[in-house]
Write a protein that holds these residues in place. Structure first.
Motif, PDB file in Angstrom:
ATOM      1  N   GLY A   1      -4.326  24.449  18.250  1.00 24.65           N
ATOM      2  CA  GLY A   1      -3.471  24.289  17.081  1.00 24.65           C
ATOM      3  C   GLY A   1      -4.216  23.659  15.936  1.00 24.65           C
ATOM      4  O   GLY A   1      -5.451  23.662  15.887  1.00 24.65           O
ATOM      5  N   VAL A   2      -3.464  23.110  15.000  1.00 19.95           N
ATOM      6  CA  VAL A   2      -4.018  22.498  13.796  1.00 19.95           C
ATOM      7  C   VAL A   2      -3.228  21.235  13.478  1.00 19.95           C
ATOM      8  O   VAL A   2      -2.122  21.034  13.976  1.00 19.95           O
ATOM      9  CB  VAL A   2      -3.964  23.464  12.591  1.00 19.95           C
ATOM     10  N   THR A   3      -3.804  20.392  12.633  1.00 25.96           N
ATOM     11  CA  THR A   3      -3.156  19.153  12.212  1.00 25.96           C
ATOM     12  C   THR A   3      -2.818  19.246  10.730  1.00 25.96           C
ATOM     13  O   THR A   3      -3.670  19.628   9.924  1.00 25.96           O
ATOM     14  CB  THR A   3      -4.067  17.943  12.483  1.00 25.96           C
ATOM     15  N   LEU A   4      -1.585  18.907  10.374  1.00 34.16           N
ATOM     16  CA  LEU A   4      -1.154  19.051   8.981  1.00 34.16           C
ATOM     17  C   LEU A   4       0.114  18.260   8.741  1.00 34.16           C
ATOM     18  O   LEU A   4       0.707  17.698   9.673  1.00 34.16           O
ATOM     19  CB  LEU A   4      -0.897  20.519   8.659  1.00 34.16           C
ATOM     20  N   ASP A   5       0.535  18.206   7.451  1.00 34.44           N
ATOM     21  CA  ASP A   5       1.875  17.727   7.129  1.00 34.44           C
ATOM     22  C   ASP A   5       2.851  18.778   7.644  1.00 34.44           C
ATOM     23  O   ASP A   5       2.878  19.909   7.130  1.00 34.44           O
ATOM     24  CB  ASP A   5       2.047  17.591   5.613  1.00 34.44           C
ATOM     25  N   PRO A   6       3.682  18.467   8.620  1.00 36.10           N
ATOM     26  CA  PRO A   6       4.439  19.524   9.292  1.00 36.10           C
ATOM     27  C   PRO A   6       5.709  19.971   8.569  1.00 36.10           C
ATOM     28  O   PRO A   6       6.404  20.851   9.074  1.00 36.10           O
ATOM     29  CB  PRO A   6       4.790  18.883  10.638  1.00 36.10           C
ATOM     30  N   GLY A   7       6.022  19.416   7.414  1.00 38.10           N
ATOM     31  CA  GLY A   7       7.243  19.796   6.715  1.00 38.10           C
ATOM     32  C   GLY A   7       7.415  21.296   6.534  1.00 38.10           C
ATOM     33  O   GLY A   7       8.480  21.850   6.851  1.00 38.10           O
ATOM     34  N   PRO A   8       6.400  22.012   6.018  1.00 39.75           N
ATOM     35  CA  PRO A   8       6.546  23.460   5.861  1.00 39.75           C
ATOM     36  C   PRO A   8       6.786  24.192   7.178  1.00 39.75           C
ATOM     37  O   PRO A   8       7.515  25.187   7.219  1.00 39.75           O
ATOM     38  CB  PRO A   8       5.214  23.880   5.219  1.00 39.75           C
ATOM     39  N   VAL A   9       6.176  23.718   8.261  1.00 45.10           N
ATOM     40  CA  VAL A   9       6.397  24.347   9.568  1.00 45.10           C
ATOM     41  C   VAL A   9       7.827  24.100  10.030  1.00 45.10           C
ATOM     42  O   VAL A   9       8.493  25.008  10.546  1.00 45.10           O
ATOM     43  CB  VAL A   9       5.387  23.820  10.604  1.00 45.10           C
ATOM     44  N   TYR A  10       8.319  22.868   9.839  1.00 44.19           N
ATOM     45  CA  TYR A  10       9.712  22.586  10.188  1.00 44.19           C
ATOM     46  C   TYR A  10      10.654  23.500   9.395  1.00 44.19           C
ATOM     47  O   TYR A  10      11.630  24.023   9.939  1.00 44.19           O
ATOM     48  CB  TYR A  10      10.056  21.125   9.885  1.00 44.19           C
TER      49      TYR A  10
ATOM     50  N   ALA B   1      20.945  24.636   1.913  1.00 41.72           N
ATOM     51  CA  ALA B   1      20.928  23.205   1.592  1.00 41.72           C
ATOM     52  C   ALA B   1      20.236  22.408   2.695  1.00 41.72           C
ATOM     53  O   ALA B   1      19.507  21.444   2.432  1.00 41.72           O
ATOM     54  CB  ALA B   1      22.362  22.719   1.387  1.00 41.72           C
ATOM     55  N   ARG B   2      20.479  22.817   3.943  1.00 42.39           N
ATOM     56  CA  ARG B   2      19.819  22.139   5.070  1.00 42.39           C
ATOM     57  C   ARG B   2      18.312  22.316   5.007  1.00 42.39           C
ATOM     58  O   ARG B   2      17.539  21.384   5.265  1.00 42.39           O
ATOM     59  CB  ARG B   2      20.379  22.701   6.382  1.00 42.39           C
ATOM     60  N   LEU B   3      17.848  23.531   4.654  1.00 43.54           N
ATOM     61  CA  LEU B   3      16.416  23.776   4.522  1.00 43.54           C
ATOM     62  C   LEU B   3      15.826  22.982   3.368  1.00 43.54           C
ATOM     63  O   LEU B   3      14.727  22.420   3.475  1.00 43.54           O
ATOM     64  CB  LEU B   3      16.164  25.273   4.319  1.00 43.54           C
ATOM     65  N   GLU B   4      16.561  22.932   2.261  1.00 40.17           N
ATOM     66  CA  GLU B   4      16.084  22.181   1.089  1.00 40.17           C
ATOM     67  C   GLU B   4      15.942  20.695   1.395  1.00 40.17           C
ATOM     68  O   GLU B   4      15.124  20.005   0.785  1.00 40.17           O
ATOM     69  CB  GLU B   4      17.055  22.371  -0.073  1.00 40.17           C
ATOM     70  N   ALA B   5      16.746  20.187   2.342  1.00 40.72           N
ATOM     71  CA  ALA B   5      16.750  18.751   2.635  1.00 40.72           C
ATOM     72  C   ALA B   5      15.622  18.322   3.562  1.00 40.72           C
ATOM     73  O   ALA B   5      15.407  17.119   3.754  1.00 40.72           O
ATOM     74  CB  ALA B   5      18.097  18.368   3.250  1.00 40.72           C
ATOM     75  N   ILE B   6      14.886  19.281   4.134  1.00 45.48           N
ATOM     76  CA  ILE B   6      13.772  18.913   5.018  1.00 45.48           C
ATOM     77  C   ILE B   6      12.698  18.216   4.191  1.00 45.48           C
ATOM     78  O   ILE B   6      12.223  18.753   3.191  1.00 45.48           O
ATOM     79  CB  ILE B   6      13.199  20.152   5.716  1.00 45.48           C
ATOM     80  N   PRO B   7      12.286  17.002   4.580  1.00 46.89           N
ATOM     81  CA  PRO B   7      11.330  16.237   3.764  1.00 46.89           C
ATOM     82  C   PRO B   7       9.883  16.512   4.161  1.00 46.89           C
ATOM     83  O   PRO B   7       9.620  17.164   5.178  1.00 46.89           O
ATOM     84  CB  PRO B   7      11.713  14.797   4.085  1.00 46.89           C
ATOM     85  N   TRP B   8       8.990  16.002   3.347  1.00 44.65           N
ATOM     86  CA  TRP B   8       7.574  15.967   3.715  1.00 44.65           C
ATOM     87  C   TRP B   8       7.358  14.740   4.601  1.00 44.65           C
ATOM     88  O   TRP B   8       7.629  13.613   4.188  1.00 44.65           O
ATOM     89  CB  TRP B   8       6.690  15.855   2.479  1.00 44.65           C
ATOM     90  N   PRO B   9       6.881  14.922   5.846  1.00 44.74           N
ATOM     91  CA  PRO B   9       6.636  13.766   6.710  1.00 44.74           C
ATOM     92  C   PRO B   9       5.551  12.856   6.125  1.00 44.74           C
ATOM     93  O   PRO B   9       4.759  13.263   5.283  1.00 44.74           O
ATOM     94  CB  PRO B   9       6.171  14.398   8.030  1.00 44.74           C
ATOM     95  N   THR B  10       5.561  11.632   6.592  1.00 41.51           N
ATOM     96  CA  THR B  10       4.597  10.650   6.068  1.00 41.51           C
ATOM     97  C   THR B  10       3.311  10.589   6.886  1.00 41.51           C
ATOM     98  O   THR B  10       2.414   9.824   6.565  1.00 41.51           O
ATOM     99  CB  THR B  10       5.243   9.260   6.046  1.00 41.51           C
ATOM    100  N   ARG B  11       3.209  11.377   7.938  1.00 40.65           N
ATOM    101  CA  ARG B  11       1.991  11.375   8.750  1.00 40.65           C
ATOM    102  C   ARG B  11       1.662  12.795   9.196  1.00 40.65           C
ATOM    103  O   ARG B  11       2.522  13.667   9.249  1.00 40.65           O
ATOM    104  CB  ARG B  11       2.130  10.463   9.963  1.00 40.65           C
ATOM    105  N   LEU B  12       0.393  12.992   9.522  1.00 44.20           N
ATOM    106  CA  LEU B  12      -0.056  14.289   9.999  1.00 44.20           C
ATOM    107  C   LEU B  12       0.335  14.467  11.462  1.00 44.20           C
ATOM    108  O   LEU B  12       0.367  13.514  12.235  1.00 44.20           O
ATOM    109  CB  LEU B  12      -1.568  14.420   9.841  1.00 44.20           C
ATOM    110  N   VAL B  13       0.612  15.716  11.832  1.00 39.01           N
ATOM    111  CA  VAL B  13       1.068  16.036  13.184  1.00 39.01           C
ATOM    112  C   VAL B  13       0.282  17.241  13.691  1.00 39.01           C
ATOM    113  O   VAL B  13      -0.022  18.164  12.930  1.00 39.01           O
ATOM    114  CB  VAL B  13       2.584  16.350  13.188  1.00 39.01           C
ATOM    115  N   PHE B  14      -0.035  17.232  14.985  1.00 37.78           N
ATOM    116  CA  PHE B  14      -0.661  18.397  15.610  1.00 37.78           C
ATOM    117  C   PHE B  14       0.413  19.434  15.898  1.00 37.78           C
ATOM    118  O   PHE B  14       1.435  19.144  16.515  1.00 37.78           O
ATOM    119  CB  PHE B  14      -1.365  17.999  16.908  1.00 37.78           C
ATOM    120  N   VAL B  15       0.189  20.659  15.424  1.00 44.64           N
ATOM    121  CA  VAL B  15       1.131  21.762  15.632  1.00 44.64           C
ATOM    122  C   VAL B  15       0.434  22.848  16.443  1.00 44.64           C
ATOM    123  O   VAL B  15      -0.610  23.366  16.037  1.00 44.64           O
ATOM    124  CB  VAL B  15       1.615  22.342  14.288  1.00 44.64           C
TER     125      VAL B  15
END
Length: 473
Positions: A65-74, A93-107
């Motif tokens: 996998g890869v490590t990134l800000d996972p917001g777009p993947v969520y 509206a639910r999709l719009e409310a997904i935030p940018w996480p504050t840490r990198l995550v392995f996906v």
């Protein structure tokens, strides 16, 4: 046919842009994995990585996998409303409310972590811009889709403008519903298909294996093969501009084929050593009847080494298994080449496929006609070699899927999709023999009519199909 680039803009831009904005995130094959690969580039991760993870039963496994800000993947995973896939204001509206996480995550993304990243650059820039401008991850992914549409539009127009032959089949390939679906998504295949069309166009320009257009084509082909190693046999299309078998032609052509293949081989070896991992299907399974080992052995995942044993035990299977799979699944493969959108579950009306079959055949035939005053086409031996390379690439696609994505010893190959053949159609456009007769321009114009008609109809039909599938109740 100077009108062809304009027709591509007319057919591709409104349809692909609509699909980019209207098809819900995640409703394109493997889109979340492509989003992850693009997002990882923003953190300088040119190569994917391996990491120990837990499988569904809680057992540790090695995953790629890869490590990134996972917001777009969520955001790309979040559209999930059960069997009835309808986008509502509440879902958006639910999709719009997904935030940018504050840490990198392995996906985990075993299918895209190994890809050479060049065709992700435009969408990665868009993701980064969306984050910088403080848009939501959902909007950032839509921005990436739109940038892919614009990138493919520019490359496609350039290809159709530069091509000296093969324009009609190139137009048909770039206008297919499947192509437009990929262009309007985060999947890198849209950019790859457009780039292959540009390679084909560049190879129609030189009067021999030399000059800027020829070597740019070789560099671009190196990128395509690095992304998709099964396309390696396509490197022999670098022979098409040769006028004969002289050293003056063959030496630079061999050099161009080396340039197109050696970086891909190097990248494949690096990723096999540092990134690639087996694909886990679920619970352990017994091997199929083709495996020459103990039939009671249990396998936890795919196993490339043991699949190689299958081929070494019976090398004829390299030919037999692809043919056997194509005979059984030919209709599915052809339909997914023309266009099955969504998660390969939104099928068009059957007459649409029939008309596209007619259009593609007419485009291929029309591509072969050239008027006496047009530049010469490829010589006969090189035409035959190029056509054989297309066939060899088809078998390579199937065989690699058997090695990497099929359960050990099975009698059919899993995971092959018709869209994998779209780059081959682009190169087929310049690999066909040339028929030089008077009136060829008029004949080509007549044979272009089916493509123009069905692609024009698609401007209305495809948006209607998307709306009825995802929005209208």
């Amino acid at each position: 046919m100077a009108i062809i680039p304009f027709l591509f803009i007319l057919f591709a831009f409104p349809t692909a842009l609509f699909m980019a904005l209207a098809v819900p995130l995640g409703q394109v094959p493997d889109e979340a994995a492509h989003v992850a690969r693009a997002g990882s580039l923003l953190h300088g991760q040119l190569l994917g990585q391996r990491q120990v993870r837990l499988d569904g039963a809680g057992h540790p496994i090695m995953g790629a996998g890869v490590t990134l800000d996972p917001g777009p993947v969520y955001a790309d995973f979040a559209f999930n409303v059960g069997d009835v896939k309808k986008m509502t204001a509440a879902n958006e509206a639910r999709l719009e409310a997904i935030p940018w996480p504050t840490r990198l995550v392995f996906v985990g993304s075993p299918n895209t972590a190994v890809y050479f990243p060049i065709f992700y650059v435009p969408s990665a820039v868009a993701l980064g811009a969306g984050h910088f401008l403080q848009y939501s991850p959902y909007v950032a992914v839509l921005m990436g889709r739109v940038v892919n549409v614009l990138t493919c539009l520019v490359i496609g127009v350039l290809a159709l403008r530069l091509a000296r032959r093969g324009r009609l089949l190139l137009l048909a390939t770039l206008s297919l519903p499947m192509t437009l679906s990929l262009i309007g998504s985060f999947n890198q295949d849209g950019v790859l298909i457009a780039t292959t069309a540009l390679i084909a166009a560049l190879l129609t320009r030189p009067a021999g294996p030399r000059g800027l257009s020829y070597w740019v084509a070789a560099l671009l082909l190196a990128c395509v093969i690095a992304v998709k190693p099964p396309y390696l046999p396509m490197a022999v299309v670098m022979l098409l501009p040769c006028r004969g078998w002289s050293r003056r032609d063959l030496l630079p052509a061999i050099g161009a084929m080396a340039l197109a293949t050696l970086p891909a081989v190097a990248w494949a070896l690096v990723t096999l050593h540092t990134v690639a991992t087996p694909f886990v299907f679920g619970p352990p399974y017994h091997p199929g009847p083709l495996w020459p080992g103990d039939p009671q052995r249990l396998f936890p995942s795919s196993d490339t080494r043991e699949q190689l044993r299958v081929f070494l035990h019976d090398p004829w299977l390299l030919i037999q298994l692809p043919i056997q799979t194509m005979k059984l699944l030919w209709l599915v493969e052809v339909q997914t080449t023309i266009g099955v959108i969504g998660l390969l579950d939104v099928v068009m009306a059957l007459p649409i496929y029939t008309w596209w079959y007619v259009a593609m055949i007419a485009a291929a035939v029309g591509t072969m006609f050239a008027s006496p005053e047009e530049p010469p086409g490829p010589r006969g031996p090189f035409v035959l070699i190029a056509l054989l390379s297309v066939v060899a690439t088809v078998f390579a696609i199937f065989d690699l899927q058997y090695l990497s994505w099929t359960k050990v010893g099975q009698t059919l190959i899993d995971g092959v999709q018709g869209r994998y053949a779209l780059p081959l159609l682009a190169l087929l456009a310049i690999s066909l023999p040339v028929i030089r007769i008077r009136g060829a321009t008029a004949i080509r114009a007549i044979l272009a009519l089916p493509t123009v008609a069905i692609a024009g109809f698609g401007i209305v039909y495809l948006p209607q199909l998307v709306l009825s599938t995802y929005y209208l109740r």
